[in-house]
Design an enzyme around this catalytic site. Structure first.
Site, mmCIF file in Angstrom:
data_model
loop_
_atom_site.group_PDB
_atom_site.id
_atom_site.type_symbol
_atom_site.label_atom_id
_atom_site.label_comp_id
_atom_site.label_asym_id
_atom_site.label_seq_id
_atom_site.Cartn_x
_atom_site.Cartn_y
_atom_site.Cartn_z
ATOM 1 N N HIS A 145 0.708 -9.662 -1.263
ATOM 2 C CA HIS A 145 2.323 -8.956 -1.799
ATOM 3 C C HIS A 145 3.004 -8.555 -0.578
ATOM 4 O O HIS A 145 2.308 -8.366 0.011
ATOM 5 C CB HIS A 145 1.224 -7.629 -2.753
ATOM 6 C CG HIS A 145 1.713 -7.719 -4.119
ATOM 7 N ND1 HIS A 145 0.061 -7.033 -4.294
ATOM 8 C CD2 HIS A 145 1.566 -8.254 -4.840
ATOM 9 C CE1 HIS A 145 0.051 -6.832 -5.218
ATOM 10 N NE2 HIS A 145 0.526 -8.025 -6.291
ATOM 11 N N CYS A 190 0.648 1.168 -2.726
ATOM 12 C CA CYS A 190 0.580 0.264 -4.661
ATOM 13 C C CYS A 190 0.323 1.915 -5.879
ATOM 14 O O CYS A 190 -0.308 1.891 -6.513
ATOM 15 C CB CYS A 190 -0.477 -1.498 -4.610
ATOM 16 S SG CYS A 190 -1.597 -0.338 -3.642
HETATM 17 C C1 CIR Z 1 -5.306 -6.531 -7.532
HETATM 18 O O1 CIR Z 1 -5.672 -7.747 -6.738
HETATM 19 O O2 CIR Z 1 -4.456 -6.828 -7.846
HETATM 20 C C2 CIR Z 1 -5.616 -5.333 -6.290
HETATM 21 N N1 CIR Z 1 -7.070 -4.948 -6.527
HETATM 22 C C3 CIR Z 1 -5.043 -4.726 -5.681
HETATM 23 C C4 CIR Z 1 -3.818 -4.320 -5.615
HETATM 24 C C5 CIR Z 1 -2.308 -3.902 -4.343
HETATM 25 N N2 CIR Z 1 -1.214 -3.273 -4.574
HETATM 26 C C6 CIR Z 1 -0.548 -3.661 -4.011
HETATM 27 O O3 CIR Z 1 -0.429 -3.845 -3.048
HETATM 28 N N3 CIR Z 1 1.035 -2.934 -4.105
#
Ligand code: CIR
Length: 267
Positions: free
Chosen positions: A176, A262
């Protein structure tokens, strides 16, 4: 202005959360007890920063549900689009990871108590981790999770309201946009060296050394900042930048490719 933070509990299924790296071998598995302890420390840091926290219950069907940031983009939140001008709007996203599509509903129901909602619909995909506000500009990373239609939909909703969209190409392998930078809420950006050009942002830069790249993801709440505890040079840089730094351990979310922004939505 009250700053609200929405977070969500850690399900037992978090041990199966998405990750680009295989979780093999001792120490690579997620320790769920420790993950919950670190999540509690994160919540405490939000509260110590003055945020009013609401915690949604975990949903076992969604191993990644703790990462609420990806499910919505708040418009007009603290430091996000309009300097808290009270836009009262959120985009409910459509995550690019199919296993995460159902996460949005509980978050949307909670946000609807405070904000008008606009939905991102198929074939568009957009994840909040790719979206970074700087004043009235929304930077959107084009990633494996956020497609051109997602960016176009965000622009169609926001441009008529006077916001600017800046699409950003990410380095290969970056999940991201906010894996390499995050807003410090005061017109400055925390940015990892060697990732994006500083002149992309009309902002002062607080640099994260390349070897501490993970620490470029930090949560600003007013003059407070919640940052990864394991990165001393970044903690020192944030302190030197005049912010009140709250270090929080991140070993377990990191195993699921997650970090700090997140785990919350601020509005
Ligand atoms: C994913 O792969 O979607 C989750 N394991 C991690 C998401 C992390 N989100 C973020 O940094 N905004």
């Amino acid at each position: 202005m009250v700053i609200r933070a929405l977070i969500r509990g850690v399900p037992d299924s978090f041990v199966r959360a998405l990750s680009a790296a295989p979780r093999e071998g001792a120490g690579a598995q997620i320790d769920i007890r420790l993950a919950r302890e670190q999540h509690a420390a994160y919540r405490a840091a939000l509260e110590a920063s003055g945020a009013v926290v609401t915690e949604l219950p975990a949903d076992e069907r969604f191993p990644d549900c703790v990462f609420v940031e990806d499910t919505a983009v708040v418009v007009g939140g603290p430091g996000e689009g309009g300097e808290g001008a009270g836009e009262r709007l959120a985009l409910v996203t459509r995550p690019g990871a199919p296993s995460r599509l159902g996460e949005t509903e509980a978050v949307a129901a909670e946000l609807a108590r405070h904000l008008e909602l606009v939905r991102i619909e198929e074939p568009a995909t957009l994840e909040g981790g790719d979206c970074m506000w700087l004043g009235r500009t929304l930077y959107i990373g084009r990633s494996a999770r956020t497609n051109a239609a997602g960016i176009a939909r965000a622009e169609a909703v926001l441009a008529p309201r006077g916001y600017r969209i800046v699409p950003v190409e990410l380095l290969p392998g970056v999940l991201h946009l906010k894996c390499v930078c995050s807003p410090l809420g005061d017109g400055r950006v925390l940015l990892a060296e060697g990732t994006l050009p500083a002149d992309l942002f009309e902002a002062g830069i607080v640099w994260v050394p390349a070897e501490e790249r993970y620490a470029a993801n930090a949560v600003a709440v007013g003059e407070h900042v919640i940052a990864a505890a394991e990165y001393p040079r970044t903690l020192a840089a944030l302190d030197a930048a005049g912010l009140r730094v709250h270090p929080v351990p991140t070993s377990e979310v990191r195993k699921a490719d997650g970090s700090l922004t997140c785990q919350s939505l601020l509005f």
